[in-house]
Design a protein around this motif. Structure first.
Motif, PDB file in Angstrom:
ATOM      1  N   GLN A  44       0.828  -1.215   0.000  1.00 47.01           N
ATOM      2  CA  GLN A  44       0.000   0.000   0.000  1.00 47.01           C
ATOM      3  C   GLN A  44       0.856   1.256   0.000  1.00 47.01           C
ATOM      4  O   GLN A  44       0.324   2.354   0.190  1.00 47.01           O
ATOM      5  N   ILE A  45       2.163   1.104  -0.183  1.00 43.24           N
ATOM      6  CA  ILE A  45       3.069   2.257  -0.057  1.00 43.24           C
ATOM      7  C   ILE A  45       2.592   3.458  -0.878  1.00 43.24           C
ATOM      8  O   ILE A  45       2.492   4.567  -0.366  1.00 43.24           O
ATOM      9  N   GLU A  46       2.235   3.209  -2.128  1.00 46.31           N
ATOM     10  CA  GLU A  46       1.824   4.327  -3.000  1.00 46.31           C
ATOM     11  C   GLU A  46       0.603   5.065  -2.459  1.00 46.31           C
ATOM     12  O   GLU A  46       0.502   6.278  -2.576  1.00 46.31           O
ATOM     13  N   ILE A  47      -0.314   4.291  -1.867  1.00 41.33           N
ATOM     14  CA  ILE A  47      -1.548   4.904  -1.345  1.00 41.33           C
ATOM     15  C   ILE A  47      -1.237   5.808  -0.159  1.00 41.33           C
ATOM     16  O   ILE A  47      -1.761   6.906  -0.041  1.00 41.33           O
ATOM     17  N   HIS A  48      -0.348   5.331   0.749  1.00 41.90           N
ATOM     18  CA  HIS A  48      -0.057   6.113   1.959  1.00 41.90           C
ATOM     19  C   HIS A  48       0.939   7.243   1.708  1.00 41.90           C
ATOM     20  O   HIS A  48       1.028   8.171   2.506  1.00 41.90           O
ATOM     21  N   GLN A  49       1.676   7.120   0.593  1.00 43.88           N
ATOM     22  CA  GLN A  49       2.713   8.108   0.282  1.00 43.88           C
ATOM     23  C   GLN A  49       2.184   9.537   0.302  1.00 43.88           C
ATOM     24  O   GLN A  49       2.824  10.438   0.828  1.00 43.88           O
ATOM     25  N   LYS A  50       0.994   9.731  -0.253  1.00 42.47           N
ATOM     26  CA  LYS A  50       0.495  11.116  -0.336  1.00 42.47           C
ATOM     27  C   LYS A  50       0.127  11.688   1.026  1.00 42.47           C
ATOM     28  O   LYS A  50      -0.023  12.894   1.155  1.00 42.47           O
ATOM     29  N   TYR A  51       0.004  10.833   2.050  1.00 42.55           N
ATOM     30  CA  TYR A  51      -0.278  11.335   3.405  1.00 42.55           C
ATOM     31  C   TYR A  51       1.003  11.411   4.251  1.00 42.55           C
ATOM     32  O   TYR A  51       0.966  11.834   5.400  1.00 42.55           O
ATOM     33  N   GLY A  52       2.108  10.931   3.708  1.00 40.71           N
ATOM     34  CA  GLY A  52       3.382  10.978   4.430  1.00 40.71           C
ATOM     35  C   GLY A  52       3.486   9.962   5.547  1.00 40.71           C
ATOM     36  O   GLY A  52       4.351  10.050   6.414  1.00 40.71           O
ATOM     37  N   GLY A  53       2.610   8.970   5.571  1.00 43.69           N
ATOM     38  CA  GLY A  53       2.645   7.926   6.605  1.00 43.69           C
ATOM     39  C   GLY A  53       1.431   7.025   6.465  1.00 43.69           C
ATOM     40  O   GLY A  53       0.529   7.322   5.672  1.00 43.69           O
ATOM     41  N   VAL A  54       1.398   5.945   7.256  1.00 44.01           N
ATOM     42  CA  VAL A  54       0.288   4.991   7.146  1.00 44.01           C
ATOM     43  C   VAL A  54      -0.972   5.553   7.805  1.00 44.01           C
ATOM     44  O   VAL A  54      -0.946   5.957   8.964  1.00 44.01           O
ATOM     45  N   VAL A  55      -2.071   5.565   7.066  1.00 45.71           N
ATOM     46  CA  VAL A  55      -3.366   5.966   7.629  1.00 45.71           C
ATOM     47  C   VAL A  55      -4.118   4.671   7.971  1.00 45.71           C
ATOM     48  O   VAL A  55      -4.500   3.919   7.079  1.00 45.71           O
ATOM     49  N   PRO A  56      -4.291   4.391   9.274  1.00 43.11           N
ATOM     50  CA  PRO A  56      -4.830   3.083   9.684  1.00 43.11           C
ATOM     51  C   PRO A  56      -6.150   2.696   9.019  1.00 43.11           C
ATOM     52  O   PRO A  56      -6.322   1.551   8.598  1.00 43.11           O
TER      53      PRO A  56
END
Ligand code: KG4
Ligand code: ZN
Length: 340
Positions: A36-48
């Motif tokens: 999921q790296i690409e998905i969380h990248q735009k938030y700068g971290g993991v969104v649970p």
């Protein structure tokens, strides 16, 4: 025998099938990861919440693909190993509930595996030589930093841990301050190659302190103040990355060697997502050779450093051999699961 491993503790949906010879030699028959790296990248971290939703969408296709690639049918599976903790509660839930359902439908035993234990057992997937006990394990990832004494299979004693940020977190937060992207570890490590030694100076936290604990939040603060004071920092990003990496790696290696000496171990072992760091792999190997010439050095193959399912199946194999299985109704998830 065949073990299906499932891992969903953070932001990777992963499943793998490992085959074991009667002597216990493991073969990775499949290793599927939906990242999921690409998905969380735009938030700068993991969104649970987003991580949980992605796991739910991908877990069944990922398990199916793992079975298909391994050419193993559900009936041939001996047991299902799954990460039961520690990790993000909503992420763990997706893997645990899937494993429970499959165990019920296929009538298979379940093996709960601790995520950190999984990272450690990545070392037992096709090791170059048999690993000797006791071992001192430096296990470093985005969520934890531990020195673990592995007395024998599945017998752990935590002798050092971080008092604040994990080593991977120090890379990630440093990368955020430098504005170089997410996840920070691999990016900082790449940029560091072009940085000069001694151009910048950051502290080596708790290097001289008694005991084996770590602390990385001071390093983060030192970097923040360093950047505030330096008007030209944006032109020196590789130098900052170089020094950040050196400060983290030197601290980790010094404490590991000290612990390995004190506990007179036969093996020094590295594990966790930060074990993908080339500088850490090389510097720890070199230092063990120099300071502990009698000791063996073990590190996981690169593919099994960051979160993956073969490591969970591997730990599951040793748990299965010690009859540490549960029926599907009894499997409990624990986001703060301790290593024991
Ligand atoms: O084990 P892992 O995949 O997930 C957790 O259990 O946390 O570890 C992820 C962490 C992240 O902090 C990431 O920045 C770090 O491992 N990491 C690295 C490298 N590759 C991943 N840190 C330094 N250098 C790397 N090459
Ligand atoms: Zn991990």
């Amino acid at each position: 025998m065949y073990i299906l491993g499932i891992e969903t503790s953070c932001d990777e949906t992963a499943a793998a099938v490992l085959g074991f010879s009667p002597s216990g030699r493991a073969k990775v028959l499949s290793n599927i990861v939906s990242s999921q790296i690409e998905i969380h990248q735009k938030y700068g971290g993991v969104v649970p919440e987003i991580a949980a939703r992605e796991h739910v969408l991908h877990i069944i296709p990922v398990v199916n693909e793992a079975l298909k690639k391994a050419e193993v049918k559900p009936a041939q599976i001996t047991a299902i190993a799954v990460t039961a903790g520690p990790g993000l509660v909503t992420s763990l839930l997706a893997g645990v509930e899937t494993a429970k359902t499959l165990a019920y439908v296929w009538q298979k035993p379940l093996i709960p595996v601790n995520h950190i234990e999984g990272h450690i057992y990545a070392n037992f997937i096709a090791p170059t030589e048999p690993i000797q006990f006791p071992a001192m394990v430096l296990t470093v990832s985005g969520g934890h930093t531990n020195l673990v004494l592995l007395k024998k299979h599945l017998r752990y004693k935590i002798i050092g841990e971080t008092r604040d940020d994990a080593a991977g977190e120090a890379f990630d937060k440093g990368a955020k301050m430098l504005g170089v992207g997410y996840p920070g570890g691999p990016i900082v490590s790449k940029l560091a190659q072009a940085g000069k030694a001694d151009a910048i100076k950051l502290p080596r936290p708790m290097l001289g302190s008694a005991g084996f604990d770590f602390s990385f939040s001071g390093l983060k603060t030192a970097l923040l103040y360093g950047l505030k004071k330096d008007k030209n920092w944006a032109k020196k990003i590789p130098a900052y990355c170089h020094e950040l990496q050196e400060a983290i790696v030197e601290t980790l290696v010094a404490k590991t060697i000290k612990a390995a000496k004190q506990y007179r171990v036969k093996t020094v072992m590295l594990s966790g997502g930060v074990a993908a760091n080339r500088r850490l792999r090389e510097f720890l190997a070199e230092t063990v050779k120099q300071k502990l010439p009698e000791a063996q050095f073990s590190l996981p193959q690169l593919a099994y450093t960051t979160d993956n399912a073969p490591m969970i199946a591997m730990a599951g194999y040793y748990r299965f051999k010690q009859k540490k299985t549960v029926k599907w109704e009894k499997l409990k998830m624990d986001c703060n699961l301790e290593l024991k």
